[in-house]
Design an enzyme around this catalytic site. Structure first.
Site, short mmCIF file in Angstrom:
data_model
loop_
_atom_site.label_atom_id
_atom_site.label_comp_id
_atom_site.label_asym_id
_atom_site.label_seq_id
_atom_site.Cartn_x
_atom_site.Cartn_y
_atom_site.Cartn_z
N TYR A 149 1.06 -1.36 -0.02
CA TYR A 149 0.29 0.11 -0.13
C TYR A 149 0.43 1.52 -0.12
O TYR A 149 0.88 2.53 -0.49
CB TYR A 149 -0.73 -0.36 1.16
CG TYR A 149 -2.37 1.63 1.35
CD1 TYR A 149 -2.98 1.68 0.36
CD2 TYR A 149 -1.88 1.83 2.18
CE1 TYR A 149 -4.53 2.05 0.09
CE2 TYR A 149 -2.83 3.11 2.11
CZ TYR A 149 -4.00 3.00 1.49
OH TYR A 149 -4.24 4.52 1.27
N GLU A 151 4.26 2.12 -0.78
CA GLU A 151 5.18 2.23 -1.87
C GLU A 151 4.25 2.03 -2.98
O GLU A 151 3.96 2.84 -3.97
CB GLU A 151 6.08 0.56 -1.68
CG GLU A 151 6.75 0.77 -1.21
CD GLU A 151 7.71 1.88 -1.27
OE1 GLU A 151 7.62 3.23 -1.39
OE2 GLU A 151 9.13 2.12 -0.09
N ASN A 178 -5.87 9.85 8.69
CA ASN A 178 -7.00 8.80 9.28
C ASN A 178 -8.30 9.66 8.95
O ASN A 178 -8.71 11.03 9.73
CB ASN A 178 -6.63 8.23 10.37
CG ASN A 178 -5.27 8.01 10.66
OD1 ASN A 178 -4.47 8.19 10.15
ND2 ASN A 178 -5.43 6.17 11.72
N ARG A 190 -9.46 -0.78 10.79
CA ARG A 190 -9.20 0.26 11.54
C ARG A 190 -9.91 0.61 12.87
O ARG A 190 -10.33 0.51 13.65
CB ARG A 190 -9.79 1.24 10.78
CG ARG A 190 -8.65 1.16 9.16
CD ARG A 190 -9.67 2.40 8.23
NE ARG A 190 -10.63 1.64 7.12
CZ ARG A 190 -10.62 2.55 6.18
NH1 ARG A 190 -9.72 3.61 6.15
NH2 ARG A 190 -11.30 1.96 5.13
N VAL A 191 -8.85 1.16 13.50
CA VAL A 191 -9.41 1.65 15.07
C VAL A 191 -10.60 1.95 15.28
O VAL A 191 -10.75 1.55 16.21
CB VAL A 191 -8.06 2.40 15.28
CG1 VAL A 191 -7.79 3.67 15.27
CG2 VAL A 191 -7.38 2.33 17.00
N SER A 193 -13.40 1.83 13.73
CA SER A 193 -14.54 0.94 14.03
C SER A 193 -14.18 -0.34 14.72
O SER A 193 -14.96 -0.73 14.94
CB SER A 193 -14.40 0.39 12.14
OG SER A 193 -12.93 0.05 11.92
N PHE A 195 -12.78 -0.42 17.56
CA PHE A 195 -13.05 0.19 18.88
C PHE A 195 -15.03 0.06 19.62
O PHE A 195 -15.39 -0.22 19.93
CB PHE A 195 -12.34 1.25 19.36
CG PHE A 195 -11.03 1.31 19.54
CD1 PHE A 195 -10.83 0.33 19.92
CD2 PHE A 195 -10.20 2.36 19.76
CE1 PHE A 195 -9.13 -0.12 20.39
CE2 PHE A 195 -8.79 2.23 20.33
CZ PHE A 195 -8.06 1.15 20.17
N PRO A 278 3.54 2.87 12.11
CA PRO A 278 3.71 3.55 12.98
C PRO A 278 3.61 4.36 14.28
O PRO A 278 2.69 4.28 14.91
CB PRO A 278 3.05 4.90 11.52
CG PRO A 278 2.60 4.07 10.65
CD PRO A 278 1.87 2.57 10.86
N GLN A 280 3.95 7.29 15.12
CA GLN A 280 2.94 8.71 16.15
C GLN A 280 2.42 9.52 13.75
O GLN A 280 3.04 8.96 13.03
CB GLN A 280 4.10 9.82 15.73
CG GLN A 280 4.17 9.87 17.44
CD GLN A 280 5.17 11.21 17.53
OE1 GLN A 280 6.60 11.33 16.85
NE2 GLN A 280 4.13 11.68 18.83
#
Length: 317
Positions: A149, A151, A178, A190-191, A193, A195, A278, A280
């Site tokens: 994704y 590259e 994001n 994804r974080v 959705s 959670f 990542p 940050q």
């Protein structure tokens, strides 16, 4: 452009999360929209509200194959955008970014139409510059599990600028950070959705690493507004331009916020941090503020409330 002055707009990936919201806005302002999607990750449910609208047309097509259509503008959003989806078939992910860019740039070159590339904050990788400005070249692992994704999107940007310099194609590049909101896929990893769905189901909230890694979340309505403003900039402005919300939050803070807003009694559990994730991610949006006059308006709490209500209704269906 039609005889009555209406613009004809092509949106690839138009049945996806961002693409469907973009189609809504374009139709709402009076454009004729051709939505192109191969439905690998897109959904008919996302565009059901446009079914039967005279200004909306759907074409099932994969952008890795050439496309010949008569439109005025192109928004290229075609590519799986969540780690679960883009790592499922990494070769296809890279091909979608690279071959898709070539095919759509060839279309733009042949007709003189303007084209916007939905790039990503992932081009910065795991950054050692914070927040990330557009002139930062990034710190990306070219052979990691996310590189299909990262590259692919970086190569797409290269192609856009090569076509611009060599063939004078009218390009725009938006680096999207994001983004969240209604129509996110409930199982895309994804974080936000993750959670919300876990909290509403009473499941443990899975937090990766120590929870101190940070992200910046932009509500989808704000992001779409920024994309439209980017497309409308003068021809001599190409980008890249960061589009996102600069308000930074740690993952543990986000988990606690979701628990409070849902009233869930779920626990927070820690799991190992995924490879190349990542630490940050925060956009420097000074360019967007200066060029577009844009800054996100929807607060995280308000956006989360709207997104929680969407998932609450979805899980009840």
């Amino acid at each position: 452009m039609t005889d009555n002055g209406t613009r004809k707009v092509l949106v690839t990936g138009g049945a996806g999360f961002l693409g469907s919201h973009l189609c809504d806005r374009l139709v709402e302002r009076g454009d004729e929209v051709l939505c192109v999607d191969n439905f690998l990750t897109g959904s008919n449910d996302n565009i059901a509200q446009l079914d039967g609208n005279a200004r909306f047309r759907l074409l099932r097509h994969d952008v890795t194959s050439p496309l010949q259509v008569d439109v005025d503008d192109i928004f290229n959003l075609a590519c799986p955008a969540s780690p679960i989806h883009y790592q499922h078939d990494p070769i296809r992910t890279t091909a979608t970014s690279v071959l898709g860019a070539i095919n759509l740039l060839d279309l733009a070159k042949s007709t003189g139409m303007r084209i916007l590339q939905a790039s990503t904050s992932e081009v910065y990788g795991d950054p050692d510059v914070h927040p990330q400005p557009e002139d930062y070249w990034g710190r990306v692992n070219p052979i990691g599990t996310r590189s299909c994704y990262n590259e692919g999107k970086r190569c797409a940007e290269t192609l856009f600028f090569s076509y611009h310099r060599q063939h004078h194609v009218d390009i725009k590049i938006a680096r999207i950070f994001n983004t969240y909101g209604p129509r996110m896929h409930p199982n895309d990893g994804r974080v936000v959705s993750n959670f919300i769905v876990q909290a509403l189901n009473g499941d443990d909230l899975t937090l990766y690493g120590d929870g101190c890694q940070s992200r910046s979340f932009c509500y989808v309505d704000d992001l779409i507004e920024a994309m439209l403003l980017t497309m409308a900039t003068p021809k001599d402005f190409t980008g890249p331009i960061n589009l996102g919300n600069p308000a930074e939050i740690t993952m543990i803070e986000l988990a606690e916020r979701v628990l409070a807003l849902t009233g869930s009694k779920s626990r927070i559990v820690l799991k190992p941090l995924p490879h190349d994730d990542p630490r940050q991610r925060q956009p420097d949006i000074r360019l967007a503020e200066n060029v577009l006059g844009w800054r996100p308006r929807v607060s995280l709490d308000d956006g989360l409330k709207r997104t929680i209500e969407y998932f609450r209704q979805l899980l009840r269906a």
